[in-house]
Design a protein around this motif. Structure first.
Motif, PDB file in Angstrom:
ATOM      1  N   PHE A  20      17.660  -7.868 -26.582  1.00  0.00           N
ATOM      2  CA  PHE A  20      17.736  -6.500 -27.311  1.00  0.00           C
ATOM      3  C   PHE A  20      18.682  -6.560 -28.521  1.00  0.00           C
ATOM      4  O   PHE A  20      18.438  -5.893 -29.512  1.00  0.00           O
ATOM      5  CB  PHE A  20      18.315  -5.390 -26.212  1.00  0.00           C
ATOM      6  N   GLU A  21      19.884  -7.293 -28.170  1.00  0.00           N
ATOM      7  CA  GLU A  21      20.991  -7.250 -29.388  1.00  0.00           C
ATOM      8  C   GLU A  21      20.518  -7.959 -30.569  1.00  0.00           C
ATOM      9  O   GLU A  21      20.863  -7.228 -31.518  1.00  0.00           O
ATOM     10  CB  GLU A  21      21.962  -8.155 -28.618  1.00  0.00           C
ATOM     11  N   ASP A  22      19.640  -8.831 -30.485  1.00  0.00           N
ATOM     12  CA  ASP A  22      19.281  -9.290 -31.926  1.00  0.00           C
ATOM     13  C   ASP A  22      17.858  -8.920 -32.334  1.00  0.00           C
ATOM     14  O   ASP A  22      17.268  -9.449 -33.425  1.00  0.00           O
ATOM     15  CB  ASP A  22      19.357 -11.019 -32.215  1.00  0.00           C
ATOM     16  N   GLY A  23      17.554  -8.126 -31.716  1.00  0.00           N
ATOM     17  CA  GLY A  23      15.852  -7.439 -31.772  1.00  0.00           C
ATOM     18  C   GLY A  23      14.683  -8.583 -31.587  1.00  0.00           C
ATOM     19  O   GLY A  23      13.583  -8.193 -31.885  1.00  0.00           O
ATOM     20  N   THR A  24      15.001  -9.508 -30.792  1.00  0.00           N
ATOM     21  CA  THR A  24      13.917 -10.529 -30.498  1.00  0.00           C
ATOM     22  C   THR A  24      13.253 -10.100 -29.001  1.00  0.00           C
ATOM     23  O   THR A  24      12.461 -10.952 -28.677  1.00  0.00           O
ATOM     24  CB  THR A  24      14.206 -11.801 -30.465  1.00  0.00           C
ATOM     25  N   ALA A  25      13.601  -9.027 -28.322  1.00  0.00           N
ATOM     26  CA  ALA A  25      12.939  -8.903 -27.111  1.00  0.00           C
ATOM     27  C   ALA A  25      11.353  -8.693 -27.117  1.00  0.00           C
ATOM     28  O   ALA A  25      10.931  -8.000 -28.126  1.00  0.00           O
ATOM     29  CB  ALA A  25      13.770  -7.718 -26.505  1.00  0.00           C
ATOM     30  N   ARG A  26      10.831  -9.201 -26.165  1.00  0.00           N
ATOM     31  CA  ARG A  26       9.312  -9.175 -26.402  1.00  0.00           C
ATOM     32  C   ARG A  26       8.703  -9.099 -24.876  1.00  0.00           C
ATOM     33  O   ARG A  26       9.666  -9.793 -23.838  1.00  0.00           O
ATOM     34  CB  ARG A  26       8.610 -10.365 -26.988  1.00  0.00           C
ATOM     35  N   ARG A  27       7.686  -8.008 -24.590  1.00  0.00           N
ATOM     36  CA  ARG A  27       7.323  -7.933 -23.207  1.00  0.00           C
ATOM     37  C   ARG A  27       6.125  -7.220 -23.258  1.00  0.00           C
ATOM     38  O   ARG A  27       5.677  -6.526 -24.252  1.00  0.00           O
ATOM     39  CB  ARG A  27       8.439  -6.761 -22.533  1.00  0.00           C
ATOM     40  N   TYR A  28       5.244  -7.493 -22.155  1.00  0.00           N
ATOM     41  CA  TYR A  28       3.770  -6.763 -22.232  1.00  0.00           C
ATOM     42  C   TYR A  28       3.568  -6.563 -20.769  1.00  0.00           C
ATOM     43  O   TYR A  28       4.081  -7.239 -20.072  1.00  0.00           O
ATOM     44  CB  TYR A  28       2.664  -7.627 -22.930  1.00  0.00           C
ATOM     45  N   ALA A  29       2.509  -5.708 -20.424  1.00  0.00           N
ATOM     46  CA  ALA A  29       2.372  -5.223 -19.245  1.00  0.00           C
ATOM     47  C   ALA A  29       1.127  -4.469 -19.451  1.00  0.00           C
ATOM     48  O   ALA A  29       0.569  -3.686 -20.254  1.00  0.00           O
ATOM     49  CB  ALA A  29       3.638  -4.205 -18.575  1.00  0.00           C
ATOM     50  N   PHE A  30       0.334  -4.646 -18.038  1.00  0.00           N
ATOM     51  CA  PHE A  30      -0.973  -3.850 -18.069  1.00  0.00           C
ATOM     52  C   PHE A  30      -0.682  -2.488 -17.107  1.00  0.00           C
ATOM     53  O   PHE A  30      -0.194  -2.726 -15.909  1.00  0.00           O
ATOM     54  CB  PHE A  30      -2.001  -4.654 -17.255  1.00  0.00           C
ATOM     55  N   ALA A  31      -1.296  -1.581 -17.471  1.00  0.00           N
ATOM     56  CA  ALA A  31      -0.833  -0.260 -16.579  1.00  0.00           C
ATOM     57  C   ALA A  31      -2.233  -0.223 -15.734  1.00  0.00           C
ATOM     58  O   ALA A  31      -3.348  -0.311 -15.949  1.00  0.00           O
ATOM     59  CB  ALA A  31      -1.161   0.819 -17.704  1.00  0.00           C
ATOM     60  N   ALA A  32      -2.019  -0.201 -14.586  1.00  0.00           N
ATOM     61  CA  ALA A  32      -2.905  -0.195 -13.191  1.00  0.00           C
ATOM     62  C   ALA A  32      -3.727   0.814 -13.282  1.00  0.00           C
ATOM     63  O   ALA A  32      -3.311   1.963 -13.516  1.00  0.00           O
ATOM     64  CB  ALA A  32      -2.233  -0.559 -11.904  1.00  0.00           C
ATOM     65  N   GLY A  33      -5.143   0.584 -13.208  1.00  0.00           N
ATOM     66  CA  GLY A  33      -6.057   1.533 -13.011  1.00  0.00           C
ATOM     67  C   GLY A  33      -6.673   2.418 -14.120  1.00  0.00           C
ATOM     68  O   GLY A  33      -6.933   3.723 -13.741  1.00  0.00           O
TER      69      GLY A  33
END
Length: 495
Positions: free
Chosen positions: A207-220
């Motif tokens: 988060f500190e250098d802005g490089t944070a990445r993530r993905y998720a699938f919302a169930a249902g």
């Protein structure tokens, strides 16, 4: 006995409406909501009642949506200490400015959308502590990613159900991608590609250098359901808390159950209200017939309408695909009516004055109950500006179809399940039209689930009305007006 049952249903419906409304109101406890002036752009700000100046999150709706659709995220963020700002893009909701380019010029449309987002973000930034984040759904998911790309003043971006513009490891800063588990595979693949391998529910980068990445699938959930998903709300709130180093209340505005109570109660209330409609004929009437004679009435218009409309110019309204929908409904209705005449379905002997009163009652129920609730909680339902004159234009299309369809499925000799069969055939006809012209009509695929819900409700209320008035005409006229109103109020305005 019928009156007693009606009173019981009315009381239960009112209880469901009251409970659903109370739950929706209670979710806003501790949140102050107010309009925000951004030129001609309608906007609203949601902030903690404490007055604390937290980070600002600009929340952007998707194509053919409006700011009401994003309320669950705005309330969740405000309860978590953020200042959330929603708004209507050009051509959407109550924004009076048409969308440049429409579906034919992506560059012009994207430029207009990004310009509107930039104006809202500039005003919104001064409402909080100076830190800014973005959240967008569908069309707006791509717009917020493009807008934030290369900008250091946008600290975090959340994209829901985006189509996947190019990103890098550093831009946009701190990117979370969310997709419904029931959405098309290409959307899920886009999230995987943009966030990077191994980023499913795992935060890569810092988060500190802005490089944070993530993905998720919302169930249902699918493309619209993600807006009310617990997973999507929790992931978004958790992402912003992580980026800004905050620990909020953890409250999530999970409003699906409350909305089901409210709208289910409004639908149930239609049955006892239908008993107040005036009787328009001595004996029940309608053109319904047995399946052996009825099947051409179901199938022929569904196939011929999209084929014939391939030969007709279809761009004459400043309402995206409104011209096509109007023509499709009108031709479908004319073909159905001709087939009913060929089959000797007969004509109405109803009293015009009582038909008019019944139609006004059905239209008022549809627009004052469902319409007001929809406008407050789901999507803009008020045809402002040039949208107002589009209502009678759209009525020229919806009225022939509803008149023919209601007459075809009602009557003492109507085939069993005739009403759902004709509604399903109409939706299949729209899908055939998309298959014949996917480039221009692809948007119709998005509205088919909504149309299915509309038509299911209209079919049920139409049956109640017919049983009381004795004729299909009041429901046909009232629902034609209600659908014309809804289409004129919700479809995007384009240049």
């Amino acid at each position: 006995m019928r009156r007693i049952a009606g009173m019981v249903v009315a009381l239960l419906a009112l209880a469901a409406i009251g409970l659903g409304g109370w739950r929706l109101h209670a979710a806003r406890e501790g949140v102050v909501e107010a309009p925000l002036a951004v030129g001609e752009i309608p906007a609203r700000v949601f902030r903690p009642a404490s007055g604390a100046a937290g980070p600002v999150v600009v929340v952007a709706h998707g194509f053919a949506g409006s700011q009401q659709m994003m309320q669950a995220f705005a309330v969740t963020l405000a309860r978590g200490g953020y200042v959330a700002v929603t708004f209507d893009f050009p051509g959407h909701g109550r924004n009076p400015v048409p969308l440049a380019g429409g579906l034919s010029d992506d560059r012009a449309a994207a430029g207009a959308l990004m310009a509107a987002l930039g104006r809202v973000a500039e005003v919104a930034r001064g409402l909080g502590d100076g830190r800014l984040a973005l959240l967008g759904h569908s069309m707006a998911a791509d717009i917020v990613v493009r807008f934030a790309f290369g900008r250091t003043d946008v600290t975090a971006t959340v994209a829901l159900s985006g189509f996947g513009p190019e990103v890098t490891a550093e831009h946009p800063r701190n990117l979370l991608l969310l997709v419904g588990a029931w959405e098309p595979e290409f959307l899920r693949d886009a999230a995987r590609r943009l966030a990077g391998a191994g980023a499913e529910r795992v935060t890569l980068g810092r988060f500190e250098d802005g490089t944070a990445r993530r993905y998720a699938f919302a169930a249902g959930v699918e493309h619209i359901g993600i807006l009310y998903s617990r997973d999507a709300l929790a992931e978004s709130l958790g992402w912003f808390d992580g980026v800004f180093g905050r620990t909020g209340s953890g409250f999530l505005d999970i409003r699906g159950g409350a909305l089901a109570l409210l709208f289910g109660g409004l639908l149930a209330l239609g049955w006892p209200l239908s008993m107040l409609l005036p009787r328009a004929v001595a004996q029940v009437e309608g053109g319904g017939m047995g399946w052996w004679r009825f099947w051409p009435v179901v199938l022929v218009p569904a196939v011929l309408t999209p084929l014939l409309l391939r030969l007709v110019p279809r761009r004459f309204l400043p309402l995206l695909l409104g011209d096509y929908i109007a023509l499709h409904c009108a031709l479908y209705g004319v073909l159905t009516g001709l087939l009913l005449w060929w089959r000797g379905a007969g004509w109405s002997g109803a009293r015009p004055g009582r038909v008019a009163v019944g139609a006004a009652g059905v239209a008022a129920y549809a627009m004052l109950s469902f319409g007001v609730a929809t406008d407050l909680l789901l999507a803009s339902f008020l045809p402002v500006g040039m949208r107002a004159w589009l209502v009678p234009v759209m009525l020229c299309g919806t009225l022939p179809w509803f008149l023919a369809d209601e007459w075809a499925v009602r009557g003492p000799h109507a085939a069993r399940l005739a009403a759902p069969a004709t509604k399903l055939a109409f939706l299949v006809s729209l899908l055939i039209a998309v298959a014949l012209d996917p480039r221009r009509l692809f948007f119709l695929i998005i509205i088919v689930p909504v149309m299915l819900l509309f038509l299911a409700v209209y079919g049920l209320v139409g049956r109640w009305s017919w049983r009381v008035t004795g004729t299909p005409l009041p429901a046909a006229i009232g629902h034609a007006l209600a659908l014309a109103w809804a289409l004129a109020a919700t479809f995007p305005l384009v240049e």
